[in-house]
Design an enzyme around this catalytic site. Structure first.
Site, PDB file in Angstrom:
ATOM      1  N   SER A 191       0.242  -3.404   3.357  1.00 49.02           N
ATOM      2  CA  SER A 191       0.672  -3.113   4.731  1.00 49.02           C
ATOM      3  C   SER A 191       0.268  -1.681   5.029  1.00 49.02           C
ATOM      4  CB  SER A 191       2.177  -3.349   4.861  1.00 49.02           C
ATOM      5  OG  SER A 191       2.595  -3.113   6.184  1.00 49.02           O
ATOM      6  N   TYR A 234      -2.465  -2.784  15.505  1.00 46.99           N
ATOM      7  CA  TYR A 234      -2.446  -2.588  14.044  1.00 46.99           C
ATOM      8  C   TYR A 234      -1.021  -2.711  13.507  1.00 46.99           C
ATOM      9  CZ  TYR A 234      -3.250  -0.222   9.564  1.00 46.99           C
ATOM     10  OH  TYR A 234      -3.321   0.098   8.237  1.00 46.99           O
ATOM     11  N   LYS A 259       0.604  -5.437  10.884  1.00 52.39           N
ATOM     12  CA  LYS A 259       1.239  -5.045   9.619  1.00 52.39           C
ATOM     13  C   LYS A 259       2.726  -5.405   9.589  1.00 52.39           C
ATOM     14  CE  LYS A 259      -2.453  -3.221   7.661  1.00 52.39           C
ATOM     15  NZ  LYS A 259      -3.051  -3.807   6.460  1.00 52.39           N
TER      16      LYS A 259
END
Ligand SMILES: NC(=O)C1=CN([C@@H]2O[C@H](COP(=O)(O)OP(=O)(O)OC[C@H]3O[C@@H](n4cnc5c(N)ncnc54)[C@H](OP(=O)(O)O)[C@@H]3O)[C@@H](O)[C@H]2O)C=CC1
Ligand SMILES: CCCCCCCCCCCCCCCC(=O)[C@@H](N)CO
Length: 341
Positions: free
Chosen positions: A172, A186, A190
């Site tokens: 992650s 993004y 994650k």
């Protein structure tokens, strides 16, 4: 006298009782995952953190396979690992977004004992300016790609002949623990990995499969150098709260986290605080960490609010400066020359 007894009770007995209670109830049970002579499969293993991980796992005696798209980058990585360790890793080329290609790649190698879903793409930009194509790419590669990998690897993992514990790890990012300016897509990809990991751990625990989620801060890699070319200033400022690491250091933390079966794997001191502040309902195998989480929850919430206070301060300052510049430009009638990024 009664006062002394009472403070003795609260200071010594209560923490001990709490520790004992936590030791009794924490699940899943602690575990260690051996990697020597076992098959470690690392995606995104041709560059940055993945390459460092492949090198370290090979040096520790694991049989390593690296997967990425670009075959010549894979060959370069293989040569560099051979140069530094004298060991040959296996390479497979596939795009994690293509389930059939991933399945073929996984079936072309030995059964996998440790899967590290490390592939990732990241382009920091304000959502308003970011093309939806780029948003989709981050979700596809980082999140859907990891689903493809797990789906392709699970059948072989579950039917392994040695019954030793095995691992599935996801790379992650600290931007997967807290949302950061410039990382809408993004961070979403994650954060998504966390949902996947938490639910998956419950589904595979009966097969002695153990899930780890690794949370690096900014890390010096080819991907990071590329990201920095057009990163919003505010993204760098806010992400800078956690300092930066070398790929080798992150790989070492990641490998140790995987081997010790930790569900949450922080990589630096800020990451350790972040892990406690965002413990939520994650599984915790260590009663000592569970104890730290319980006793420091309140104070870390305050620390978290202080970070948000400074981050929103930076954002306000940035907008104020931008306005100031714009007014100055209008006055001088030179708008073109002083647009801020
Ligand atoms: N560097 C940083 O600051 C941080 C990175 N991370 C995470 O760590 C991971 C690795 O990052 P980093 O080492 O910097 O990245 P790099 O850009 O240096 O390397 C990315 C790797 O992923 C592979 N890859 C990319 N897309 C695909 C795809 N569709 N299918 C298969 N492989 C793919 C690349 O090879 P190819 O292009 O040939 O396919 C390459 O091997 C990522 O998940 C990232 O989000 C987390 C926190 C901080
Ligand atoms: C309560 C205590 C809080 C402790 C400090 C919190 C600091 C948070 C900083 C977040 C940094 C995000 C970096 C993302 C890196 C990354 O993934 C990109 N480089 C893309 O690869």
């Amino acid at each position: 006298m009664a006062d002394i007894n009472l403070s003795f009770l609260t200071l010594c007995i209560l923490p001990i009782l709490l520790l004992l209670f936590l030791k009794l109830i924490i699940r899943p049970h602690p575990v260690t995952i051996p990697i020597k002579s076992r098959h470690v499969f690392i995606t995104g293993g041709s560059s940055g953190i993945g390459l460092a991980l492949a090198r370290q796992a090979a040096a520790e005696g694991a049989r390593v396979t690296i997967l990425a798209r670009n075959p010549s980058k894979l060959e370069e990585a293989k040569a560099s690992i051979r140069l530094s360790t004298g060991i040959d890793v296996t390479t497979v080329s596939a795009d994690v977004c293509d389930f059939d290609a991933v399945k073929t790649a996984v079936e072309s190698v030995d059964p996998i004992d440790v899967l590290v879903c490390n592939q990732g793409v990241f382009v920091a930009y304000e959502l308003e300016k970011q093309e939806i194509k780029e948003v989709r790419e981050m979700i596809d590669v980082n999140l859907v790609g990891s689903f493809n990998l797990v789906k392709a690897v699970l059948p072989g993992m579950k039917s392994r002949s040695d019954r030793k514990p095995v691992s599935i790890a996801f790379m992650s990012s600290q931007a997967g623990q807290v949302g950061i300016y410039g990382y809408t897509a993004y961070s979403a990809s994650k954060f998504g990995l966390r949902g996947l990991a938490e639910a998956l751990q419950q589904e595979v625990i009966a097969d002695d499969i153990h899930v780890s989620l690794i949370f690096p801060p900014d890390t010096d890699t080819p991907g990071f150098a590329e990201e920095n070319k057009k990163k919003p200033r505010l993204t760098s400022i806010i992400a800078g709260s956690s300092g930066a690491m070398q790929a080798d250091e992150v790989a070492k933390k990641a490998l140790n986290g995987i081997k010790s079966g930790s569900f949450i794997v922080p990589c630096n001191f800020e990451g350790f605080l972040l892990a406690i502040a965002t413990a939520g309902l994650s599984p915790q195998r260590s009663y000592l960490m569970a104890f730290v989480e319980v006793v420091s929850a309140g104070i870390l919430r305050i620390a978290g609010l202080c970070f948000q206070w400074t981050w929103y301060g930076s954002i306000e300052k940035w907008h104020a400066q931008k306005k100031y510049m714009e007014v100055g430009c209008i006055l001088q009638n030179t708008q073109e020359s002083c647009i801020m990024d």
